[in-house]
Structure formats: structure tokens, C-alpha cells
Design an enzyme around this catalytic site. Structure first.
Site, mmCIF file in Angstrom:
data_model
loop_
_atom_site.group_PDB
_atom_site.id
_atom_site.type_symbol
_atom_site.label_atom_id
_atom_site.label_comp_id
_atom_site.label_asym_id
_atom_site.label_seq_id
_atom_site.Cartn_x
_atom_site.Cartn_y
_atom_site.Cartn_z
ATOM 1 N N LYS A 151 -21.981 9.754 -18.400
ATOM 2 C CA LYS A 151 -20.881 9.921 -17.428
ATOM 3 C C LYS A 151 -19.610 9.351 -18.054
ATOM 4 O O LYS A 151 -19.191 8.230 -17.772
ATOM 5 C CB LYS A 151 -21.230 9.243 -16.097
ATOM 6 C CG LYS A 151 -20.471 9.848 -14.920
ATOM 7 C CD LYS A 151 -21.136 9.527 -13.612
ATOM 8 C CE LYS A 151 -20.224 9.802 -12.425
ATOM 9 N NZ LYS A 151 -19.828 11.170 -12.234
HETATM 10 N N1 PXG Z 1 -23.229 16.310 -11.921
HETATM 11 C C1 PXG Z 1 -22.022 15.919 -12.353
HETATM 12 C C2 PXG Z 1 -21.411 16.595 -13.516
HETATM 13 C C3 PXG Z 1 -21.363 14.865 -11.710
HETATM 14 O O1 PXG Z 1 -20.169 14.459 -12.142
HETATM 15 C C4 PXG Z 1 -23.219 14.700 -10.174
HETATM 16 C C5 PXG Z 1 -23.831 15.726 -10.863
HETATM 17 C C6 PXG Z 1 -23.950 14.044 -9.041
HETATM 18 O O2 PXG Z 1 -24.374 12.754 -9.405
HETATM 19 P P1 PXG Z 1 -24.547 11.587 -8.326
HETATM 20 O O3 PXG Z 1 -25.041 10.451 -9.113
HETATM 21 O O4 PXG Z 1 -23.200 11.366 -7.710
HETATM 22 O O5 PXG Z 1 -25.529 12.077 -7.351
HETATM 23 C C7 PXG Z 1 -21.966 14.246 -10.594
HETATM 24 C C8 PXG Z 1 -21.280 13.120 -9.878
HETATM 25 C C9 PXG Z 1 -15.437 12.838 -8.161
HETATM 26 C C10 PXG Z 1 -16.860 12.448 -8.152
HETATM 27 O O6 PXG Z 1 -14.620 11.997 -7.844
HETATM 28 C C11 PXG Z 1 -17.750 13.022 -9.046
HETATM 29 C C12 PXG Z 1 -19.069 12.646 -9.018
HETATM 30 C C13 PXG Z 1 -19.494 11.697 -8.128
HETATM 31 C C14 PXG Z 1 -18.590 11.128 -7.236
HETATM 32 C C15 PXG Z 1 -17.256 11.505 -7.265
HETATM 33 O O7 PXG Z 1 -15.153 13.999 -8.454
HETATM 34 N N2 PXG Z 1 -19.884 13.233 -9.891
#
Ligand code: PXG
Length: 292
Positions: A151
Site C-alpha cells: 500500500k
Molecule cells: N484495493 C485497493 C487498491 C485499495 O486501495 C482496498 C482494495 C480495500 O482494502 P481495505 O483494507 O480497505 O479493505 C483498498 C483500500 C481512499 C481509501 O481514501 C482507499 C482505500 C481504503 C480507504 C480509503 O481512497 N483503499
């Protein structure tokens, strides 16, 4: 009162929360982050988010001076200072201030930032009636280039996909991997249900190991739903009975159309709805509590 942001040991009012233009987080996207949520004074799955943050940092050989305990304290203190009961939390660790040039060794100290803000929710109708999404031409990063499991602050792959989706009038994009198999969406993992079996691409398909994804897999197993992590094609999704997305921001959100193909009967499915409910219950329990 203005929200306060934590940067390297101090809290600043939002309008004064600034970092150097020589920070490699800005110059090169060299850093890692987490998006976390607090529900009614409970930081949901904080341990899992911090594990992922430290793993991402380890992979890019970025040493975070704080341990889990200190990072937890800073997050909780920031929430308290801002009197936030429900919040969106962004923890960011950049390579730090260096000079013009890629060399991370020139950056002596990582920059640690914690932002907490009010959470902006998706409109209710999307949860009630489901989303329409579109596959975009940009493929998900090759795992041997920038692994999607990482990430990192390099989100251009996802941003390009988002641009392509919004340009075509959709709010979310489906990305395939470099082999043409289903990967994930710009900020969410994807699931489908076929004949009562829940399926999602395995992490080796090149996806983020979503915390919400893991929670949904656990909840489904608990409900004795058959679960398979398997390689999926667009054809599989088009012919699924149900599709939904999972992520910290969206939680669990039904998908009713993909590339113009109606999924199932075009309405959020039964298994999707039961997992939405189970997830909602879990957000009241699983995490680190604090008081205001
Ligand atoms: N795939 C990608 C590429 C992400 O960036 C998820 C899956 C879901 O992961 P989690 O651990 O959240 O279940 C993500 C998460 C934002 C934002 O501000 C992006 C994410 C999470 C929270 C906020 O755009 N990405």
C-alpha cells in the site's frame, strides 16, 4: 475549531499542517499509507491495519521509528484531540526529506503523518440498489513491478483507472491483471457468488490484501458459506448470481451491472445482504476502543 493533524511529534491546525517540498513522499511517491476507520469510538481492525503498514514499509526498506504501541497512541490521541467518534484515519509514512534525486539513503528520517477527519459516506441508494461498474483499459500493476500488496503512496495505477471510469460516467473501475484475469477495483476488492459459493481472486492475482476482504472471508466461513479464492474472468463475473465490493471506505457495497451486463436479477443478492449486515455488526466489536 479547526481539525488538528499530527506530523512528526506535533499537532498542527489543518491549515498549517505542511511538509517540505523535498519530501520524497511528494517528489517520488516514496512512502506507505493506511486508510482506517473509527466507528463509535472503536478503531476498526487497527492491529491488522498496522501489521499491513509495517509490512509495506518493510518491503520498501523504510524503517518506521515508532512501534505498534506508539503508533496506536498517536492515532488515538489524534482522534481524541479532534473529538471524533466516527472518523476516517489516514496514517502516512514517507521516506522523509531528501534532495533532488531518487536515492532514499539521502533521506535521514521518515515523515510520520496522522490525519483524522469526518467520514464522507457513499449515498444510501448505492447500498440499496447497487453500483454499476466498468472494466477499464489500464491493467493493475504487475506484481513484480510495484506489487499491489504494497500500500504505497504510488497510486497512479488506481488513479488512471478511476479517471477512465469517471470519464465514461461510472464511479468505480474494474481492473484486470497483466494476464487478463480479474484483479480488483481502484480502492476495493471484488467478490462474486455463484451457486451459493463465495469467490474472490487470490492475492497472487495481484491485489491488495484488503482488511475488509479478510473480514468478509472470515464472516462467510463462520456462516458456513462455501468460500473459494480463485482466478476469475470477466465472463465469470457477468454470469455470477451476486457481485459486491469491499473496502474500508465503501464497506460492503453491491454491484448490479458490469460493462452493461446485469448481474443476477439486477438487485443486491441475499448473500451480499447477509454479509453487509454481519460486517456492520463486526464494526461494533473488532478493534481498539478509546474514549473522548
Ligand atoms: N484495493 C485497493 C487498491 C485499495 O486501495 C482496498 C482494495 C480495500 O482494502 P481495505 O483494507 O480497505 O479493505 C483498498 C483500500 C481512499 C481509501 O481514501 C482507499 C482505500 C481504503 C480507504 C480509503 O481512497 N483503499
Amino acid at each position: 475549531m479547526e481539525l488538528e493533524v499530527y506530523i512528526d511529534g506535533k499537532w498542527y491546525p489543518k491549515s498549517e499542517a505542511k511538509i517540505s517540498v523535498f519530501d520524497h513522499g511528494l517528489l517520488y511517491g516514496d512512502g506507505v499509507f493506511e486508510g482506517i476507520r473509527a466507528y463509535n469510538c472503536l478503531v476498526f481492525k487497527l492491529r491488522e491495519h498496522l501489521d499491513r503498514l509495517y509490512e509495506s514499509a518493510h518491503t520498501i526498506m523504510l524503517k518506521i521509528s515508532f512501534d505498534h504501541k506508539k503508533m496506536t497512541e498517536v492515532i488515538v490521541q489524534t482522534l481524541k484531540r479532534n473529538h471524533l467518534r466516527d472518523a476516517y484515519i489516514r496514517a502516512v509514512v514517507t521516506r522523509g526529506t531528501g534532495d533532488l534525486g531518487l536515492d532514499p539513503q539521502k533521506c535521514k528520517k521518515p515523515t510520520i503523518i496522522v490525519i483524522t477527519d469526518k467520514i464522507v459516506l457513499y449515498p444510501d441508494r448505492l447500498y440499496k440498489h447497487g453500483l454499476e461498474i466498468i472494466t477499464v483499459p489500464t491493467v493493475r500493476n504487475h506484481p513484480e513491478a510495484v506489487n499491489p500488496a504494497l500500500k504505497s503512496l504510488n497510486y497512479l495505477n488506481n488513479i488512471l483507472a478511476k479517471i477512465e471510469a469517471t470519464h465514461s460516467g461510472y464511479v468505480e473501475a474494474l481492473l484486470l491483471n497483466h494476464q487478463g484475469y480479474v484483479a480488483e477495483c481502484t480502492g476495493d476488492n471484488i467478490f462474486m457468488v455463484k451457486n451459493d459459493t463465495l469467490m474472490t481472486p487470490p492475492t497472487y492475482a495481484g491485489v491488495l490484501r484488503g482488511i475488509t476482504r479478510a473480514a468478509i472471508l472470515d464472516l462467510a466461513r463462520h456462516k458456513k458459506i462455501e468460500v473459494e479464492e480463485k482466478i476469475l474472468t470477466r465472463h465469470d463475473l457477468f454470469n455470477a448470481n451476486e457481485v459486491f465490493l469491499t473496502g474500508t471506505a465503501a464497506e460492503v457495497i453491491p454491484v448490479v451491472k458490469i460493462d452493461g451486463r446485469t448481474i443476477g436479477n439486477g438487485e443486491p443478492g441475499k448473500i451480499t445482504q447477509s454479509l453487509m449486515k454481519a460486517f456492520h455488526d463486526l464494526t461494533k466489536k473488532d478493534g481498539v476502543r478509546y474514549s473522548l
